[in-house]
Write a protein that holds these residues in place. Structure first.
Motif, short mmCIF file in Angstrom:
data_model
loop_
_atom_site.label_atom_id
_atom_site.label_comp_id
_atom_site.label_asym_id
_atom_site.label_seq_id
_atom_site.Cartn_x
_atom_site.Cartn_y
_atom_site.Cartn_z
N GLU A 146 29.45 32.39 40.20
CA GLU A 146 27.99 32.38 40.10
C GLU A 146 27.41 33.80 40.09
O GLU A 146 26.35 34.02 39.51
CB GLU A 146 27.37 31.63 41.28
CG GLU A 146 27.47 30.14 41.21
CD GLU A 146 27.03 29.47 42.50
OE1 GLU A 146 26.39 30.14 43.36
OE2 GLU A 146 27.33 28.28 42.66
N HIS A 147 28.11 34.72 40.74
CA HIS A 147 27.62 36.09 40.83
C HIS A 147 28.27 37.02 39.81
O HIS A 147 28.15 38.24 39.90
CB HIS A 147 27.79 36.61 42.27
CG HIS A 147 26.86 35.94 43.22
ND1 HIS A 147 27.17 34.76 43.85
CD2 HIS A 147 25.60 36.25 43.60
CE1 HIS A 147 26.14 34.39 44.60
NE2 HIS A 147 25.19 35.27 44.47
N GLY A 148 28.95 36.42 38.82
CA GLY A 148 29.44 37.20 37.69
C GLY A 148 30.76 37.90 37.88
O GLY A 148 31.10 38.79 37.09
N TYR A 149 31.53 37.53 38.89
CA TYR A 149 32.82 38.18 39.11
C TYR A 149 33.91 37.48 38.29
O TYR A 149 33.83 36.28 38.03
CB TYR A 149 33.19 38.16 40.59
CG TYR A 149 32.34 39.12 41.39
CD1 TYR A 149 32.74 40.44 41.58
CD2 TYR A 149 31.13 38.71 41.95
CE1 TYR A 149 31.96 41.32 42.30
CE2 TYR A 149 30.34 39.59 42.67
CZ TYR A 149 30.75 40.89 42.83
OH TYR A 149 29.97 41.77 43.54
N GLU A 150 34.90 38.25 37.91
CA GLU A 150 36.07 37.73 37.19
C GLU A 150 37.15 37.46 38.22
O GLU A 150 37.49 38.34 39.02
CB GLU A 150 36.56 38.77 36.19
CG GLU A 150 37.84 38.40 35.51
CD GLU A 150 38.41 39.56 34.70
OE1 GLU A 150 39.62 39.50 34.42
OE2 GLU A 150 37.68 40.52 34.39
N LEU A 151 37.69 36.26 38.21
CA LEU A 151 38.71 35.90 39.20
C LEU A 151 40.10 36.08 38.62
O LEU A 151 40.40 35.60 37.53
CB LEU A 151 38.52 34.46 39.66
CG LEU A 151 37.17 34.19 40.33
CD1 LEU A 151 37.03 32.72 40.66
CD2 LEU A 151 37.01 35.02 41.57
N VAL A 152 40.93 36.79 39.36
CA VAL A 152 42.33 36.94 39.05
C VAL A 152 43.06 36.11 40.09
O VAL A 152 42.92 36.36 41.29
CB VAL A 152 42.78 38.41 39.11
CG1 VAL A 152 44.27 38.54 38.87
CG2 VAL A 152 41.98 39.26 38.13
N VAL A 153 43.81 35.11 39.63
CA VAL A 153 44.50 34.20 40.55
C VAL A 153 46.00 34.40 40.40
O VAL A 153 46.61 33.90 39.47
CB VAL A 153 44.12 32.73 40.26
CG1 VAL A 153 44.77 31.80 41.28
CG2 VAL A 153 42.59 32.55 40.26
N PRO A 154 46.59 35.19 41.32
CA PRO A 154 48.03 35.43 41.23
C PRO A 154 48.83 34.16 41.52
O PRO A 154 48.68 33.57 42.59
CB PRO A 154 48.28 36.48 42.32
CG PRO A 154 46.94 37.02 42.68
CD PRO A 154 45.96 35.93 42.39
N PRO A 155 49.65 33.72 40.58
CA PRO A 155 50.44 32.50 40.79
C PRO A 155 51.79 32.80 41.42
O PRO A 155 52.20 33.96 41.53
CB PRO A 155 50.64 32.00 39.35
CG PRO A 155 50.74 33.27 38.56
CD PRO A 155 49.80 34.25 39.23
N GLY A 156 52.47 31.74 41.81
CA GLY A 156 53.86 31.85 42.20
C GLY A 156 54.13 32.31 43.62
O GLY A 156 53.24 32.35 44.45
N PRO A 157 55.39 32.66 43.85
CA PRO A 157 55.81 33.07 45.19
C PRO A 157 55.23 34.43 45.58
O PRO A 157 54.68 35.16 44.74
CB PRO A 157 57.34 33.13 45.08
CG PRO A 157 57.64 33.21 43.63
CD PRO A 157 56.49 32.60 42.90
#
Length: 179
Positions: A155-166
């Motif tokens: 909502e506040h315009g941030y880009e999310l980086v979602v690290p996957p895995g172990p």
């Protein structure tokens, strides 16, 4: 961010492994700024308040301390924060509590002054939550809280980086962005 520091936020729901990732980054030489909420919970519990997160002043205290810590950091080109005032906003929403003036002010300052990088590291749940005296949340609740974090940052315009895995893969992905 006139001081040229690059401030990154690493966030996610309780029990996602944030503390472990942050410790790995610290060991690799990154300047890591400890989270406020859990520290405040532990301190208040030691003083006899069993559930400090239910107190009316908790959100204000956390948001104010987050801002104070951010402003007090020594110069470091890259800083990694265990949560930000936007996380405290997510907590207010999750708890269905009103956004206080102090919290709104810290969120506004963070956005207005571009305090944090636009890329936010959102650490996804591990699939279980280890309960502690300070962490009394179920996996189902943690998943809802994780979605609330995601919504607030988007909502506040941030880009999310979602690290996957172990763990090793998560640390490597975050580190590659930091470098």
């Amino acid at each position: 961010m006139g001081d040229q520091a690059r401030r990154y936020v690493l966030t996610g729901a309780p029990g996602a492994g944030k503390t472990t990732i942050l410790e790995q980054l610290r060991l690799r030489g990154f300047h890591v700024v400890a989270g406020v909420a859990t520290e405040m919970i532990v301190r208040r519990q030691a003083d006899g308040c069993d559930e400090p997160w239910t107190r009316d002043d908790f959100l204000d205290l956390v948001a104010t301390e987050q801002g104070r810590r951010q402003r007090a950091q020594p110069p470091a080109k890259v800083q990694v924060y265990d949560r930000s005032p936007l996380c405290t906003l997510a907590l207010a929403r999750y708890q269905e509590r009103p956004v206080t003036a102090a919290l709104a002010e810290e969120v506004e300052r963070a956005i207005r002054d571009a305090v944090y990088q636009r890329q936010i590291f959102l650490i996804g749940p591990l699939g279980f939550v280890t309960r502690t005296a300070a962490r009394r949340i179920s996996l189902a609740e943690s998943l809802v809280f994780a979605r609330t974090h995601e919504q607030v940052y988007r909502e506040h315009g941030y880009e999310l980086v979602v690290p996957p895995g172990p763990l090793g893969d998560r640390v490597a992905l975050v580190e590659s962005h930091l470098r």
